[in-house]
Design an enzyme around this catalytic site. Structure first.
Site, short mmCIF file in Angstrom:
data_model
loop_
_atom_site.label_atom_id
_atom_site.label_comp_id
_atom_site.label_asym_id
_atom_site.label_seq_id
_atom_site.Cartn_x
_atom_site.Cartn_y
_atom_site.Cartn_z
CE1 TYR A 67 29.17 33.63 37.09
CE2 TYR A 67 28.58 33.00 39.65
CZ TYR A 67 29.70 33.16 38.23
OH TYR A 67 30.42 32.84 39.02
CG PHE A 78 34.00 36.56 39.32
CD1 PHE A 78 34.23 35.48 38.64
CD2 PHE A 78 33.55 37.62 40.47
CE1 PHE A 78 34.36 36.72 37.44
CE2 PHE A 78 34.65 38.66 39.11
CZ PHE A 78 34.61 38.00 38.06
#
Length: 224
Positions: A67, A78
């Site tokens: 991210y 994730f």
């Protein structure tokens, strides 16, 4: 940066970790950190490998790159730290997990308990510049993570590889499909989740694959 790797991973990846390519990659990431915010923090870059030693891997989930928002990346694909809002893709993963297996979902998105139980949550690129997705792709991380995937595939004990989305499917050639099981679905991103992820029960298929390999079910529960 990789001093704390478990011995089994350090041995399996020795050729890549001591290569000129990896030295160039480290120099690139160091330069990026001098001029930009780079995620995850240096101490978490190899979190997936440190949390799940090679000998402990039961199944593998492949992501792309970390991210790229402030505070989101924790080195596990994730996953996000407990105090960070759950991103859309992870929200869909947890939604499907609840629908598929009835697992109670907490208010956080920290998947580290999965990693500690044998889920290798591996991004194929391990760093990213803030606000710039795929900014560290094709800089050398793929050589190292391909070697990690191949090392899992070469292990005597068969495992399950979970591939969500086309980039993950592209790693099929690294997997010995005659021994291991593979679970393929669309990516859980809001752009594709309704076209082959949500409602497809990937977690049930993973549990069935583990059973076929003579392994107990995986504990998907997340602490509150």
């Amino acid at each position: 940066m990789f001093a704390d790797l478990p011995v089994c991973w350090a041995r399996a990846l020795h050729h890549e970790l001591t290569s000129e390519s990896f030295a160039s990659l480290c120099a690139f990431v160091e330069s990026e950190r001098l001029h930009h915010a780079v995620f995850p923090p240096e101490a978490s870059v190899f979190a997936a490998l440190t949390a799940t030693p090679l000998s402990s891997v039961r199944w593998v989930l492949l992501g792309q790159d970390p991210y790229h928002g402030e505070g989101q990346a924790n080195g596990l694909c994730f996953s996000v730290p407990r105090d960070v809002a759950i991103p859309p893709s992870l929200r869909n993963i947890l939604k499907e997990l609840r629908s598929d297996l009835g697992v109670t979902i907490p208010t956080h998105g920290d998947l580290s308990s999965w990693a500690q139980r044998g889920a290798l949550l591996l991004n194929t690129v391990l760093t990213v510049r803030q606000g710039s997705a795929a900014s560290h792709a094709k800089r050398g991380w793929e050589r190292l993570t391909d070697a990690a995937i191949s090392a899992v595939s070469a292990q005597a004990r068969p495992v399950v590889f979970v591939l969500w989305g086309k980039p993950a499917e592209a790693k099929l050639s690294l997997i010995d499909k005659s021994r291991h099981r593979v679970v393929i679905r669309a990516h859980p991103s809001p752009l594709s989740a309704s076209r082959g992820f949500l409602g497809t029960r990937p977690f049930s298929e993973l549990q069935e694959a583990l059973q076929q390999l003579g392994q107990p079910p995986f504990d998907f529960s997340l602490p509150p």
